[in-house]
Design a protein around this motif. Structure first.
Motif, PDB file in Angstrom:
ATOM      1  N   PHE A 162      13.912  -4.795 -15.059  1.00  0.00           N
ATOM      2  CA  PHE A 162      13.963  -5.728 -13.734  1.00  0.00           C
ATOM      3  C   PHE A 162      13.947  -4.755 -12.666  1.00  0.00           C
ATOM      4  CE2 PHE A 162      16.126  -9.147 -16.522  1.00  0.00           C
ATOM      5  CZ  PHE A 162      15.058  -9.654 -16.444  1.00  0.00           C
ATOM      6  N   GLN A 163      14.615  -3.797 -12.572  1.00  0.00           N
ATOM      7  CA  GLN A 163      14.713  -2.967 -11.429  1.00  0.00           C
ATOM      8  C   GLN A 163      13.173  -2.324 -11.075  1.00  0.00           C
ATOM      9  OE1 GLN A 163      17.842  -0.099 -12.488  1.00  0.00           O
ATOM     10  NE2 GLN A 163      19.325  -1.440 -11.801  1.00  0.00           N
ATOM     11  N   GLU A 164      12.653  -1.818 -12.510  1.00  0.00           N
ATOM     12  CA  GLU A 164      11.144  -1.448 -11.930  1.00  0.00           C
ATOM     13  C   GLU A 164      10.288  -2.456 -11.815  1.00  0.00           C
ATOM     14  OE1 GLU A 164      10.043   0.058 -15.881  1.00  0.00           O
ATOM     15  OE2 GLU A 164      11.522   1.665 -16.162  1.00  0.00           O
ATOM     16  N   TYR A 165      10.496  -3.702 -12.207  1.00  0.00           N
ATOM     17  CA  TYR A 165       9.617  -4.837 -11.763  1.00  0.00           C
ATOM     18  C   TYR A 165       9.669  -5.036 -10.295  1.00  0.00           C
ATOM     19  CZ  TYR A 165       8.931  -5.688 -16.722  1.00  0.00           C
ATOM     20  OH  TYR A 165       8.559  -5.504 -17.952  1.00  0.00           O
ATOM     21  N   ILE A 166      10.884  -5.025  -9.656  1.00  0.00           N
ATOM     22  CA  ILE A 166      11.347  -5.516  -8.417  1.00  0.00           C
ATOM     23  C   ILE A 166      10.818  -4.474  -7.441  1.00  0.00           C
ATOM     24  CG2 ILE A 166      13.262  -5.891  -6.799  1.00  0.00           C
ATOM     25  CD1 ILE A 166      12.851  -8.212  -8.434  1.00  0.00           C
ATOM     26  N   GLN A 167      10.929  -3.099  -7.878  1.00  0.00           N
ATOM     27  CA  GLN A 167      10.300  -1.991  -7.143  1.00  0.00           C
ATOM     28  C   GLN A 167       8.955  -2.013  -6.990  1.00  0.00           C
ATOM     29  OE1 GLN A 167      12.328   0.430  -5.371  1.00  0.00           O
ATOM     30  NE2 GLN A 167      10.460   0.702  -4.676  1.00  0.00           N
ATOM     31  N   LEU A 168       8.158  -2.506  -8.078  1.00  0.00           N
ATOM     32  CA  LEU A 168       6.768  -2.338  -7.856  1.00  0.00           C
ATOM     33  C   LEU A 168       6.337  -3.700  -6.911  1.00  0.00           C
ATOM     34  CD1 LEU A 168       5.775  -1.888 -11.611  1.00  0.00           C
ATOM     35  CD2 LEU A 168       5.171  -0.440  -9.555  1.00  0.00           C
ATOM     36  N   ILE A 169       7.245  -4.734  -7.015  1.00  0.00           N
ATOM     37  CA  ILE A 169       6.865  -5.832  -6.005  1.00  0.00           C
ATOM     38  C   ILE A 169       7.010  -5.201  -4.637  1.00  0.00           C
ATOM     39  CG2 ILE A 169       7.629  -8.033  -5.243  1.00  0.00           C
ATOM     40  CD1 ILE A 169       7.759  -8.887  -8.036  1.00  0.00           C
ATOM     41  N   THR A 170       8.322  -4.501  -4.358  1.00  0.00           N
ATOM     42  CA  THR A 170       8.502  -4.193  -3.185  1.00  0.00           C
ATOM     43  C   THR A 170       7.490  -3.083  -2.785  1.00  0.00           C
ATOM     44  OG1 THR A 170      10.823  -4.016  -3.744  1.00  0.00           O
ATOM     45  CG2 THR A 170      10.353  -2.658  -1.911  1.00  0.00           C
ATOM     46  N   ASP A 171       7.065  -2.330  -3.633  1.00  0.00           N
ATOM     47  CA  ASP A 171       6.101  -1.113  -3.167  1.00  0.00           C
ATOM     48  C   ASP A 171       4.607  -2.088  -2.652  1.00  0.00           C
ATOM     49  OD1 ASP A 171       7.572   0.519  -3.820  1.00  0.00           O
ATOM     50  OD2 ASP A 171       6.816   1.065  -5.632  1.00  0.00           O
ATOM     51  N   ARG A 172       4.444  -3.157  -3.422  1.00  0.00           N
ATOM     52  CA  ARG A 172       3.202  -3.889  -3.087  1.00  0.00           C
ATOM     53  C   ARG A 172       3.314  -4.579  -1.361  1.00  0.00           C
ATOM     54  NH1 ARG A 172       2.280  -1.371  -6.425  1.00  0.00           N
ATOM     55  NH2 ARG A 172       1.931  -0.059  -4.757  1.00  0.00           N
ATOM     56  N   LEU A 173       4.546  -5.247  -1.407  1.00  0.00           N
ATOM     57  CA  LEU A 173       5.095  -5.617  -0.108  1.00  0.00           C
ATOM     58  C   LEU A 173       4.682  -4.665   1.080  1.00  0.00           C
ATOM     59  CD1 LEU A 173       6.063  -7.820   1.199  1.00  0.00           C
ATOM     60  CD2 LEU A 173       8.165  -7.483   0.983  1.00  0.00           C
ATOM     61  N   ASP A 175       2.597  -2.437   1.039  1.00  0.00           N
ATOM     62  CA  ASP A 175       1.287  -2.139   1.081  1.00  0.00           C
ATOM     63  C   ASP A 175       0.753  -3.460   2.183  1.00  0.00           C
ATOM     64  OD1 ASP A 175       1.209   0.280  -0.291  1.00  0.00           O
ATOM     65  OD2 ASP A 175       0.560  -1.091  -2.112  1.00  0.00           O
ATOM     66  N   ILE A 176       1.323  -4.421   2.024  1.00  0.00           N
ATOM     67  CA  ILE A 176       0.715  -5.855   2.717  1.00  0.00           C
ATOM     68  C   ILE A 176       1.260  -5.644   4.090  1.00  0.00           C
ATOM     69  CG2 ILE A 176       1.482  -8.059   2.817  1.00  0.00           C
ATOM     70  CD1 ILE A 176       1.578  -8.325  -0.075  1.00  0.00           C
ATOM     71  N   GLU A 177       2.355  -5.139   4.365  1.00  0.00           N
ATOM     72  CA  GLU A 177       2.827  -4.968   5.587  1.00  0.00           C
ATOM     73  C   GLU A 177       1.881  -4.007   6.379  1.00  0.00           C
ATOM     74  OE1 GLU A 177       6.825  -3.744   4.892  1.00  0.00           O
ATOM     75  OE2 GLU A 177       7.512  -5.669   5.703  1.00  0.00           O
ATOM     76  N   GLU A 178       1.529  -2.809   5.711  1.00  0.00           N
ATOM     77  CA  GLU A 178       0.524  -1.884   6.237  1.00  0.00           C
ATOM     78  C   GLU A 178      -0.763  -2.334   6.522  1.00  0.00           C
ATOM     79  OE1 GLU A 178      -1.511   2.368   5.008  1.00  0.00           O
ATOM     80  OE2 GLU A 178       0.233   1.678   3.803  1.00  0.00           O
ATOM     81  N   GLN A 179      -1.397  -3.413   5.520  1.00  0.00           N
ATOM     82  CA  GLN A 179      -2.705  -3.980   5.575  1.00  0.00           C
ATOM     83  C   GLN A 179      -2.533  -4.873   6.750  1.00  0.00           C
ATOM     84  OE1 GLN A 179      -5.673  -3.014   4.723  1.00  0.00           O
ATOM     85  NE2 GLN A 179      -6.670  -5.079   5.294  1.00  0.00           N
ATOM     86  N   ASP A 180      -1.402  -5.825   6.782  1.00  0.00           N
ATOM     87  CA  ASP A 180      -1.189  -6.654   7.970  1.00  0.00           C
ATOM     88  C   ASP A 180      -1.589  -6.212   9.339  1.00  0.00           C
ATOM     89  OD1 ASP A 180      -0.897  -9.337   8.587  1.00  0.00           O
ATOM     90  OD2 ASP A 180       1.434  -9.148   9.099  1.00  0.00           O
ATOM     91  N   VAL A 181      -1.135  -4.803   9.490  1.00  0.00           N
ATOM     92  CA  VAL A 181      -1.418  -4.305  10.729  1.00  0.00           C
ATOM     93  C   VAL A 181      -2.918  -4.234  11.184  1.00  0.00           C
ATOM     94  CG1 VAL A 181      -0.995  -2.183  12.360  1.00  0.00           C
ATOM     95  CG2 VAL A 181       0.902  -2.961  10.715  1.00  0.00           C
ATOM     96  N   LYS A 182      -3.662  -3.908  10.210  1.00  0.00           N
ATOM     97  CA  LYS A 182      -4.989  -3.802  10.282  1.00  0.00           C
ATOM     98  C   LYS A 182      -5.840  -5.488  10.348  1.00  0.00           C
ATOM     99  CE  LYS A 182      -5.073   0.184   7.431  1.00  0.00           C
ATOM    100  NZ  LYS A 182      -5.517   0.994   6.040  1.00  0.00           N
ATOM    101  N   ARG A 183      -5.148  -6.274   9.689  1.00  0.00           N
ATOM    102  CA  ARG A 183      -5.353  -7.562   9.706  1.00  0.00           C
ATOM    103  C   ARG A 183      -5.445  -8.452  10.990  1.00  0.00           C
ATOM    104  NH1 ARG A 183      -3.374 -12.820   8.622  1.00  0.00           N
ATOM    105  NH2 ARG A 183      -1.324 -11.976   8.554  1.00  0.00           N
ATOM    106  N   ILE A 184      -4.593  -8.040  11.906  1.00  0.00           N
ATOM    107  CA  ILE A 184      -4.046  -8.629  12.881  1.00  0.00           C
ATOM    108  C   ILE A 184      -5.265  -8.709  14.138  1.00  0.00           C
ATOM    109  CG2 ILE A 184      -2.752  -8.915  14.928  1.00  0.00           C
ATOM    110  CD1 ILE A 184      -0.125  -8.219  12.923  1.00  0.00           C
ATOM    111  N   PRO A 185      -5.876  -7.407  14.175  1.00  0.00           N
ATOM    112  CA  PRO A 185      -6.880  -7.577  15.133  1.00  0.00           C
ATOM    113  C   PRO A 185      -7.916  -8.301  14.870  1.00  0.00           C
ATOM    114  CG  PRO A 185      -6.069  -5.338  14.966  1.00  0.00           C
ATOM    115  CD  PRO A 185      -5.411  -6.115  13.812  1.00  0.00           C
TER     116      PRO A 185
END
Length: 295
Positions: A162-173, A175-185
């Motif tokens: 469970f801890q591994e799965y949650i960490q993987l989701i957190t890592d993808r989140l 990535d989404i936050e980083e991509q969201d900065v590029k998406r806003i413009p």
């Protein structure tokens, strides 16, 4: 600590000439489902065993198997009434001689054994039954303890997963936050073009203009979803580390996580974020599947 619904335990206890082997096997089930396979002589004790299994194992499909074997000399409960059978044999022989008939000894004995009261039935030894039941209880209790230990060990493995799965989701989140900065413009540019078209329209409607702005803001902004998803992920790990952790509660939290992931995917309107969302959903499905095997 988590406990899995999958477990196995067996134990053999010997006492007073009786060896009892008990096996307890548990599998995944939405509710507690108990099946007992035991000797008929202890059929009246099944309710007591069910109560013990319910108290110790809580949930899952539970199978209890009992095997008994005598290790000392067994005295039969039914014996031959030898004095009476001997009298029958003598009488049958005398009768045959008087009639000038001959019978083999085996035939005479067979006829004698078929006569009334040729057998003696002893009353059951209740003290022996009580001793046997105590041995059965000890074997069952030890088998349950080992099965519960098996469940704890399997639960520790699930907790790590469970801890591994949650960490993987957190890592993808992240990535989404980083991509969201590029998406806003890009989103801002689309909004600017839409506003420009409205302003150049001779039939410009101020109300529609405001509605269009609100529509774009609500449609593309995923800030709240990201915050809520972070909170749900943290809460999952908090519950996982407590004694209150159970399959139903973890499954409920995973449903909330899935709701935020789906909303991010539908609102982002970005190919890169969609890929991250698919990966998050894949990990979330693993979590949901495993919570079904947690007590």
């Amino acid at each position: 600590m988590l406990k899995s619904m999958t477990g196995f335990g067996n134990a053999t206890v010997e006492a007073d000439g009786l060896a009892v082997t008990a096996e307890v096997k548990t599998l995944n089930s939405k509710f507690l489902d108990i099946y007992c396979r035991m000797p008929r002589q202890f059929a009246d004790k099944e309710i007591e065993l069910r109560a013990l299994l319910t108290q110790q194992l809580e949930r899952g499909k539970v199978e209890l198997s009992l095997n008994l074997a005598r290790t000392n000399a067994i005295r039969p409960a039914t014996t031959i009434n030898r004095p009476l059978v001997a009298a029958y044999v003598n009488d049958l022989k005398e009768t045959a001689n008087s009639l000038l008939m001959t019978f083999s000894d085996s035939d005479v004995l067979q006829l004698a054994l078929q006569q009334p009261n040729a057998y003696l039935t002893e009353s059951p030894d209740t003290s022996a039954d009580a001793t046997d039941w105590a041995t059965v209880q000890a074997a069952v209790a030890e088998a349950i303890r080992r099965c519960d230990e098996f469940r704890r060990q399997d639960g520790a493995v699930l907790e790590t997963k469970f801890q591994e799965y949650i960490q993987l989701i957190t890592d993808r989140l992240a990535d989404i936050e980083e991509q969201d900065v590029k998406r806003i413009p890009a989103v801002r540019e689309r909004m600017r073009n839409s506003v420009k078209e409205l302003l150049e329209n001779d039939n410009f409607d101020q109300n529609r203009f405001e509605q269009e702005l609100m529509y774009y803001v609500e449609k593309f902004d995923i800030s709240e979803e990201k915050v809520r998803l972070k909170n749900h992920l943290s809460y999952f790990l908090e519950v996982l580390a407590t004694e209150e952790a159970n399959g139903k509660k973890l499954n409920f939290i995973s449903q909330e996580i899935g709701r935020e992931i789906n909303t991010i995917g539908s609102k982002a309107n970005d190919a890169a974020i969609q890929r991250f969302v698919v990966q998050m959903k894949d990990e979330l499905e693993k979590i949901k599947e495993q919570t079904m095997n947690v007590i």
